[in-house]
Design a protein around this motif. Sequence first.
Motif, short mmCIF file in Angstrom:
data_model
loop_
_atom_site.label_atom_id
_atom_site.label_comp_id
_atom_site.label_asym_id
_atom_site.label_seq_id
_atom_site.Cartn_x
_atom_site.Cartn_y
_atom_site.Cartn_z
N LYS A 165 0.82 -1.25 0.03
CA LYS A 165 -0.11 0.11 0.08
C LYS A 165 1.00 1.38 -0.01
N GLY A 166 2.09 1.11 0.52
CA GLY A 166 2.93 2.38 0.73
C GLY A 166 3.90 2.40 -0.61
N ALA A 167 4.96 3.11 -0.05
CA ALA A 167 6.07 3.46 -1.28
C ALA A 167 6.90 2.28 -1.71
N ILE A 168 7.20 2.05 -2.79
CA ILE A 168 7.97 1.04 -3.24
C ILE A 168 9.46 1.27 -2.70
N ALA A 196 1.73 17.80 -8.49
CA ALA A 196 0.59 18.38 -7.63
C ALA A 196 -0.73 17.28 -7.18
N ASP A 197 -0.16 16.09 -7.59
CA ASP A 197 -1.51 15.36 -7.29
C ASP A 197 -1.82 15.26 -5.52
N SER A 198 -3.00 15.07 -5.37
CA SER A 198 -3.61 15.25 -4.16
C SER A 198 -2.78 14.29 -2.88
N GLU A 199 -2.39 13.09 -3.66
CA GLU A 199 -1.82 11.84 -2.80
C GLU A 199 -0.32 11.95 -2.58
N PRO A 200 0.37 12.06 -1.40
CA PRO A 200 1.60 12.18 -1.18
C PRO A 200 2.46 10.98 -1.89
N LEU A 201 1.83 9.99 -1.86
CA LEU A 201 2.39 8.68 -2.46
C LEU A 201 2.78 8.77 -3.98
N VAL A 202 1.71 9.65 -4.49
CA VAL A 202 2.19 9.63 -5.94
C VAL A 202 2.98 10.91 -6.25
N ARG A 203 2.98 11.87 -5.60
CA ARG A 203 3.82 12.84 -5.73
C ARG A 203 5.09 12.47 -5.45
N GLU A 204 5.56 11.63 -4.36
CA GLU A 204 6.88 11.20 -3.94
C GLU A 204 7.31 10.14 -5.44
N HIS A 205 6.70 9.46 -5.99
CA HIS A 205 7.03 8.52 -6.93
C HIS A 205 7.26 9.43 -8.32
N TRP A 261 10.69 10.99 -7.93
CA TRP A 261 11.65 9.96 -8.11
C TRP A 261 11.63 9.73 -9.58
N ALA A 262 10.89 9.42 -10.38
CA ALA A 262 10.77 9.52 -11.90
C ALA A 262 11.38 10.43 -12.36
N LEU A 263 11.11 11.70 -12.22
CA LEU A 263 11.67 12.86 -12.89
C LEU A 263 13.13 12.87 -12.58
N GLU A 264 13.62 12.72 -11.34
CA GLU A 264 15.04 12.71 -10.84
C GLU A 264 15.72 11.66 -11.80
N LEU A 266 -1.81 2.36 -8.50
CA LEU A 266 -1.77 2.22 -9.76
C LEU A 266 -1.04 3.67 -10.50
N LEU A 267 -1.23 4.73 -9.95
CA LEU A 267 -0.59 6.09 -10.37
C LEU A 267 0.80 5.67 -9.74
N ARG A 268 1.11 5.33 -8.74
CA ARG A 268 2.71 5.05 -8.25
C ARG A 268 3.34 4.04 -9.19
N ASN A 269 2.75 3.00 -9.50
CA ASN A 269 3.39 2.09 -10.44
C ASN A 269 3.58 2.90 -11.69
#
Length: 360
Positions: free
Chosen positions: A217-220, A324-333, A336-339, A299-302
């Motif tokens: 459920k959390g961060a990969i 800018a998504d409302s979910e911190p999980l999505v923002r963090e991933h 990471w992807a942009l980085e 799914l957004l995280r993935n």
Amino acid sequence: MSLETQIKDKALALRFDLVGITTADPPARIAFYRRWIAGGCHGGMAYLARNIERRADPAVLVPGAKSIIVVGCNYHTTLLRPGPLQGRIARYALGEDYHDVMQRKLDALVAAIRELAPQAQACVYVDTGAVLERELAQRAGLGWIGKNTMLFNNRFGQWLLLGEILLDLPLQHDPPETRDRCGSCTRCIAACPTRAIVAPYQLDARRCISYLTIELKGAIPVELRPLVGNRIFGCDDCLEVCPWNRFAQQAREAAFAPRRDLTEPGLVELLEELLAMDEVAFRRRFAGSPLLRAKRRGLLRNVCVALGNARDSRAVPVLTRALADSEPLVREHAAWALERIATQDGKRNAARSPKGDQDE
Ligand code: B12
Ligand code: SF4
Ligand code: SF4
């Protein structure tokens, strides 16, 4: 005709591909299961650590249980070869959710059994119950367990889904399948991108991409993200390489036919679409699909991870919007992807610059 034969004929008529009967005796490998849980291999799937006494004895699950009918459904469909900016979804998740499909068919089988034996008490399980399904299937003669822990056989390879009916009827049981069919082969262990098969027959779910993209459920974990590649829901790598799949056949069950919108989805387009949805719209969009289990944010995280791994700058605008998504999980991933894409660009520029300097 014996009761057993009538039940089996009915199961095959309901388009189950395999059916066998075993006793309701405790599973022999429950000690292995306990060690697996004690070692923490189940990760965050806390439900697996509960009700172990039920897994250890089907008669606790269904009082008076005497027999277990185990069914298998072939879900093999055509092999997909997605391109670099396309996501990969495990085969089992491309069509209708197998839990619903198999539950419906098992309910119909129970109804048929009650016509033959009106007093029968029965309970149906597909995946989520406190049942060691693969061991029961092996015991009912459906196939054998491979080093990747999958139950498979020489009629369908590894593309089998399992379900059970626990019954209080004493039925003649089938001989168990006890042969070792892997021999010296270790292809599945070598093929696993994350080295989740830590030893033959032992899988550490915490490293398995199926767990990371569906159940977690959390961060990969950051160190595993690059290994996830473009898999956005589940993983089939240790199944695909099994030589026994030369026997695979197309699924008979139409419900397992891949949904067009799930075969090789474009990652950029999918991220755009998911970002524009709320949870309600997500549930509508994926109604009846196993993908619902990941929820919108999972799914957004993935998809973010897969885009980071694709390292293609065409994904930068949409990933920037995901920040800018409302979910911190999505923002963090997304960050990471942009980085990861930026690092790749940085490396490319560094590689180019000496020659560029000379040219100037
Ligand atoms: C938790 C779970 C997962 C976890 C953990 C998987 C795992 N291998 O344990 C995760 C999320 C990673 C997962 C992934 C997948 N899963 Co899953 N999962 C389950 C679930 C709910 C429980 C499994 C479990 O109890 N694991 C704990 C371990 C200890 O038990 P076990 O895997 O059965 O292991 C047995 C063997 O290792 C054996 N064993 C031990 N030592 C030895 C030695 C020898 C010589 C032998 C022969 C055997 C042996 O004994 C153990 C206990 O009986 C079952 C449904 C169920 N209720 O059983 C579905 C189930 C196993 N999953 C299924 C599927 C389809 C998948 C995926 C293919 C989905 C995907 N494509 O992404 C992957 C495959 C990954 C893999 N290689 O296993 C199917 C498998 C069908 C089949 N043909 O085997 C099941 C049965 C669901 C169903 N109803 O069809 N899954
Ligand atoms: S499903 Fe994928 S990640 Fe999991 S054990 Fe098999 S190959 Fe490894
Ligand atoms: S790939 Fe080889 S070792 Fe793995 S399950 Fe298949 S036969 Fe067994």
